[in-house]
Write a protein that holds these residues in place. Structure first.
Motif, PDB file in Angstrom:
ATOM      1  N   PRO A 159       0.959  -4.851   2.697  1.00 14.73           N
ATOM      2  CA  PRO A 159       2.318  -5.277   3.034  1.00 14.73           C
ATOM      3  C   PRO A 159       3.388  -4.353   2.459  1.00 14.73           C
ATOM      4  O   PRO A 159       4.427  -4.126   3.085  1.00 14.73           O
ATOM      5  N   ALA A 160       3.108  -3.778   1.280  1.00 14.24           N
ATOM      6  CA  ALA A 160       4.074  -2.884   0.637  1.00 14.24           C
ATOM      7  C   ALA A 160       4.351  -1.632   1.474  1.00 14.24           C
ATOM      8  O   ALA A 160       5.425  -1.025   1.356  1.00 14.24           O
ATOM      9  N   ASP A 161       3.400  -1.264   2.327  1.00  8.96           N
ATOM     10  CA  ASP A 161       3.577  -0.068   3.165  1.00  8.96           C
ATOM     11  C   ASP A 161       4.641  -0.258   4.246  1.00  8.96           C
ATOM     12  O   ASP A 161       5.077   0.715   4.875  1.00  8.96           O
ATOM     13  N   LEU A 162       5.037  -1.504   4.479  1.00  4.41           N
ATOM     14  CA  LEU A 162       6.080  -1.781   5.469  1.00  4.41           C
ATOM     15  C   LEU A 162       7.460  -1.912   4.834  1.00  4.41           C
ATOM     16  O   LEU A 162       8.459  -2.029   5.541  1.00  4.41           O
ATOM     17  N   LYS A 163       7.512  -1.877   3.524  1.00  3.94           N
ATOM     18  CA  LYS A 163       8.780  -2.065   2.819  1.00  3.94           C
ATOM     19  C   LYS A 163       9.769  -0.956   3.165  1.00  3.94           C
ATOM     20  O   LYS A 163       9.430   0.233   3.119  1.00  3.94           O
ATOM     21  N   LEU A 175      10.565 -13.818  13.948  1.00  4.72           N
ATOM     22  CA  LEU A 175      10.101 -12.443  13.751  1.00  4.72           C
ATOM     23  C   LEU A 175      10.991 -11.697  12.754  1.00  4.72           C
ATOM     24  O   LEU A 175      10.500 -10.846  12.010  1.00  4.72           O
ATOM     25  N   GLU A 176      12.270 -12.027  12.740  1.00  8.82           N
ATOM     26  CA  GLU A 176      13.147 -11.436  11.731  1.00  8.82           C
ATOM     27  C   GLU A 176      12.668 -11.812  10.329  1.00  8.82           C
ATOM     28  O   GLU A 176      12.561 -10.962   9.429  1.00  8.82           O
ATOM     29  N   GLY A 183       9.407  -6.988   3.400  1.00 13.67           N
ATOM     30  CA  GLY A 183      10.396  -6.003   2.974  1.00 13.67           C
ATOM     31  C   GLY A 183      10.880  -5.051   4.043  1.00 13.67           C
ATOM     32  O   GLY A 183      11.551  -4.059   3.741  1.00 13.67           O
ATOM     33  N   SER A 184      10.542  -5.325   5.315  1.00  8.94           N
ATOM     34  CA  SER A 184      11.010  -4.471   6.414  1.00  8.94           C
ATOM     35  C   SER A 184      12.406  -4.875   6.855  1.00  8.94           C
ATOM     36  O   SER A 184      12.881  -5.972   6.557  1.00  8.94           O
ATOM     37  N   ALA A 299      -4.223 -10.156   2.410  1.00  8.18           N
ATOM     38  CA  ALA A 299      -2.976  -9.844   1.689  1.00  8.18           C
ATOM     39  C   ALA A 299      -1.775  -9.944   2.636  1.00  8.18           C
ATOM     40  O   ALA A 299      -0.720 -10.483   2.269  1.00  8.18           O
ATOM     41  N   PHE A 300      -1.935  -9.446   3.863  1.00  8.65           N
ATOM     42  CA  PHE A 300      -0.867  -9.587   4.865  1.00  8.65           C
ATOM     43  C   PHE A 300      -0.624 -11.066   5.176  1.00  8.65           C
ATOM     44  O   PHE A 300       0.519 -11.515   5.288  1.00  8.65           O
ATOM     45  N   LYS A 301      -1.712 -11.795   5.302  1.00  5.96           N
ATOM     46  CA  LYS A 301      -1.615 -13.220   5.647  1.00  5.96           C
ATOM     47  C   LYS A 301      -0.877 -13.997   4.558  1.00  5.96           C
ATOM     48  O   LYS A 301       0.022 -14.799   4.842  1.00  5.96           O
ATOM     49  N   LYS A 302      -1.238 -13.746   3.301  1.00  3.87           N
ATOM     50  CA  LYS A 302      -0.586 -14.442   2.182  1.00  3.87           C
ATOM     51  C   LYS A 302       0.897 -14.089   2.093  1.00  3.87           C
ATOM     52  O   LYS A 302       1.723 -14.922   1.725  1.00  3.87           O
TER      53      LYS A 302
END
Length: 334
Positions: A159-163, A175-176, A183-184, A299-302
């Motif tokens: 998930p951090a890779d999308l920050k 979706l927002e 963090g996107s 991790a994405f799900k959580k």
């Protein structure tokens, strides 16, 4: 002589009226994706079946790839009667005031097609379509596209890779919130504008079923694709209610049969089309495809499932809980 001319005129008028009466009923079916996507192919199948089952009394004209109306225009055009049929993505009904449809946007709520179809073919699906009636819209069916994955120009493994990334989304408050949960920065944009936005760097990445990514050539301007299957993209086939109610009963029944056959076809090919598009993306060599491990996907799900509770006041707690019951979803057990 005058009587003779009058008879000739009446005869010609009768022929003209007879020819007019034989003109097929035209249904303009507008959509925003390519003709060779699951939705595009299903729309063409409906046109074919409608002609067959009505004996040519109905002609369905399909306008693909936003050639008639774009994302933001088509719903109003339907309500005004400028177009008779659409198959908008389910996120489009929130701005219309039927926010319960945004339950389909909740991340990780469906664990595959079996879960999904328990909802779309069950009581919840019927109740949602019925909510469109006061808007002058008749809901006919749900069509699958597929499950969405993330793409960007840098690897996405956590998930951090999308920050900090500007991620294109459809117009949807759910979706927002989904994008903010990792963090996107969500960027609402019409589907027809996404390729150029990715190409020019206006946005960094997006989420799509693979068939949309491939047919719109987004893989040519996205270096990385991660198969998260985090969300669902589907459509509701809808018609202008006044137009539909005004059809002869026998024609309406034949079109319902055509829609039932087309819906089976649409949902059968959705997975096949996405699988074949994924292979095509891989073969292109333009995009690195990553399959997250079980732990990475969890991790994405959580990170994203808390969005469900945050959106209860918008989507409706009752609607969310009804879906949970149908599919046995338990967010607390993650």
């Amino acid at each position: 002589m005058k009587i003779s001319n009058l008879l000739v005129g009446l005869f010609a008028c009768a022929i003209s009226l007879g020819a007019y009466a034989q003109q097929p009923i035209v249904i303009k079916f507008s959509h925003v994706v390519a003709a060779d996507t699951p939705k595009g192919k299903a729309a063409e199948m409906f046109a074919k079946k409608a002609a067959e089952l009505t004996g040519g009394k109905v002609k369905v004209e399909v306008y693909a790839n936003s050639t008639l109306y774009k994302d933001k225009e088509e719903m109003e055009a339907l309500q005004l009667g400028a177009v008779q049929m659409l198959a908008p993505s389910l996120a489009k009904f929130g701005p219309l005031g039927v926010k319960e449809f945004e339950v389909f946007d909740l991340p990780f709520i469906f664990n595959g097609y079996d879960d999904l179809h328990k909802v779309t073919t069950g009581a919840v699906g019927k109740q949602l379509l019925a909510k469109l009636e006061p808007k002058g819209i008749r809901g006919l069916a749900f069509w699958d596209n597929g499950f969405k994955s993330f793409s960007a120009n840098s690897p996405i493994k956590t998930p951090a890779d999308l920050k900090g990334k500007k991620m294109r989304i459809q117009s949807s408050k759910v979706l927002e919130e989904q994008m903010r949960s990792v963090g996107s920065m969500p960027q609402v944009m019409a589907f027809s504008e996404v390729y150029q936005a990715l190409q020019t760097g206006v946005v960094d990445g997006t989420e799509n079923p693979i068939s949309n990514l491939y047919t719109q050539k987004m893989h040519e301007v996205q270096k990385h694709l991660t198969l998260t299957d985090h969300g669902y993209l589907g459509y509701a086939v809808i018609v202008n209610k006044k137009f539909w109610d005004g059809l002869p009963a026998d024609i309406r029944k034949q079109l319902e049969d055509a829609m039932e056959q087309s819906t089976r076809y649409a949902n059968q090919i959705a997975k096949v089309e996405n699988d074949s598009s994924l292979e095509a993306v891989k073969k292109s060599g333009k995009t690195a495809v990553y399959v997250p491990t079980k732990e990475e996907r969890l991790a994405f799900k959580k990170a994203m499932v808390p969005v469900h509770q945050k959106m209860e006041s918008r989507v409706g707690k009752e609607t969310i809980q009804a879906v949970y019951r149908d599919i046995g979803f338990k967010p607390d057990s993650l």
